[in-house]
Scaffold this active site. Structure first.
Site, PDB file in Angstrom:
ATOM      1  N   GLY A 195      -1.314  -8.563  45.362  1.00 19.12           N
ATOM      2  CA  GLY A 195      -1.792  -9.546  45.975  1.00 19.12           C
ATOM      3  C   GLY A 195      -3.276  -9.704  45.560  1.00 19.12           C
ATOM      4  O   GLY A 195      -3.323  -9.655  43.953  1.00 19.12           O
ATOM      5  N   GLU A 196      -4.162 -10.133  46.161  1.00 19.03           N
ATOM      6  CA  GLU A 196      -5.593 -10.258  45.435  1.00 19.03           C
ATOM      7  C   GLU A 196      -5.652 -11.525  44.533  1.00 19.03           C
ATOM      8  O   GLU A 196      -6.702 -11.829  43.981  1.00 19.03           O
ATOM      9  CB  GLU A 196      -6.155  -9.003  44.469  1.00 19.03           C
ATOM     10  CG  GLU A 196      -6.106  -7.698  45.412  1.00 19.03           C
ATOM     11  CD  GLU A 196      -6.544  -6.656  44.312  1.00 19.03           C
ATOM     12  OE1 GLU A 196      -6.988  -7.067  43.293  1.00 19.03           O
ATOM     13  OE2 GLU A 196      -6.481  -5.506  44.610  1.00 19.03           O
ATOM     14  N   GLY A 197      -4.666 -12.272  44.201  1.00 17.57           N
ATOM     15  CA  GLY A 197      -4.471 -13.322  43.189  1.00 17.57           C
ATOM     16  C   GLY A 197      -4.325 -12.770  41.965  1.00 17.57           C
ATOM     17  O   GLY A 197      -4.245 -13.681  40.826  1.00 17.57           O
TER      18      GLY A 197
END
Length: 367
Positions: free
Chosen positions: A321-323
């Site tokens: 996640g987190e980009g």
């Protein structure tokens, strides 16, 4: 409060022939750059030009807490959400490193974290240039027991996301990558996926941050309970309010806002794709501006992308996640646009196109 979705402009269908002609005139065998050509074509359609350019690419991370985390849908405690936001802003997270490595802007949005950041972050900084406070509330309620948020809160989150995206675009950005942080948000994304795609719930639920078999069984049981609270034909806003997180809702609004500005939307993994599901349920034209960066290793993501009718650029077995997946994909997207905008044509380079086409035909015969 009611949510009024802004109109999304149509991509430039009138440029279809011109873009194909330009791609085929470049000094290469026709189609030899594969998916890079498809990317360049799509971005040209988004921007409405035959020489697209990416300017000031920006990563937006939306953070929010989920009441269901307190019921045990995650292997991690809720405090990890605010601690990771601090880590983003301190430059120590994976997305911080990847953003620096690829010269990407990074903004972290507090959509609804159960923490007051002023108590410590702003002791070091009067204001933090990478932080936006759009907190709707200190986390959602637990969808295990009822609605995660009110309809008004869902609309407020959508509106805030739209405002953020429009502001970022007004400052010169025409590509926004979307990431998130929120303990418990794979559970929220699984419920949204089940509601909007009809995929059986068990196929939507994965291990998230690393649940063992016992934890996974508990998560499945809790989510099975959650789906009993609303009807399957509930409208988009009611479903978002029932199952969503503030970060997912705000991200969906930001995707819609980015599309109104003709910005390229780079979608990260499972949770970001769930936000795209919500945005597309509001206005399906948002998908014309969305590029899905990678296939997450989280169970359900492949089925979600199939439901969205999109193909991911990469498959690196990532699930952070987190980009992070989006940040990895952006250099490829930029490369594709530069090839279309900067590569010489056969005519300009005085290269015989007939020879190139013959070579391409020979290569095809060998493959």
């Amino acid at each position: 409060m009611q949510w009024q979705s802004p109109p999304i402009p149509s991509v430039a269908l009138h440029l279809t022939n011109a873009l194909h002609a330009k791609l085929n005139s470049l000094t290469k065998p026709v189609g030899s750059l594969g998916q890079l050509e498809n990317l360049a074509f799509r971005i040209g359609m988004m921007q409405g030009v035959t020489s697209p350019v990416i300017t000031a690419p920006q990563v937006l991370i939306f953070a929010g807490d989920h009441g269901a985390a307190l019921d045990g849908v995650s292997a991690y405690p809720q405090d990890v959400t605010w601690q990771m936001v601090d880590n983003f802003l301190s430059g120590g997270a994976a997305i911080s490193v990847l953003s620096r490595a690829n010269n990407l802007g990074l903004i972290v949005v507090d959509a609804g974290v159960n923490h007051d950041f002023e108590a410590h972050i702003f002791q070091r900084h009067t204001t933090h240039p990478q932080f936006i406070n759009e907190k709707i509330a200190h986390g959602t309620k637990s969808f295990v027991h009822g609605a995660a948020m009110s309809r008004d809160e869902a609309c407020a989150a959508l509106a805030a996301g739209r405002k953020i995206a429009e502001r970022v675009c007004s400052e010169g950005t025409n590509l926004i990558a979307f990431g998130e942080m929120g303990i418990g948000n794979t559970a929220s994304a699984s419920l949204l996926m089940h509601h909007f795609t009809g995929v059986p719930l068990v196929d939507c639920i994965g291990r998230g941050t690393g649940l063992d078999d016992v934890g996974l069984a508990r998560k499945q049981a809790l989510l099975a309970r959650a789906v009993t609270h609303i009807k399957k034909d509930a409208d988009v806003i009611d479903a978002l309010a029932q199952y969503g997180g503030f970060e997912i809702a705000m991200m969906a609004g930001a995707m819609l806002g980015a599309a109104t500005q003709r910005a390229v939307i780079v979608v990260d993994g499972f949770i970001s794709s769930a936000a795209l599901l919500v945005a597309a349920a509001i206005d399906r034209d948002v998908k014309d501006y969305a590029i899905c960066a990678h296939l997450s290793d989280e169970r359900g993501h492949a089925l979600m992308l199939n439901a969205l009718e999109v193909k991911p650029l990469l498959s690196l077995q990532m699930r952070l996640g987190e980009g992070t997946g989006a940040a990895i994909a952006i250099p490829i997207i930029i490369a594709a646009t530069k090839l279309l905008s900067e590569m010489a044509t056969f005519e300009a380079a005085e290269v015989s196109q007939a020879i190139a086409l013959k070579e391409a035909s020979n290569l095809d015969a060998l493959n």
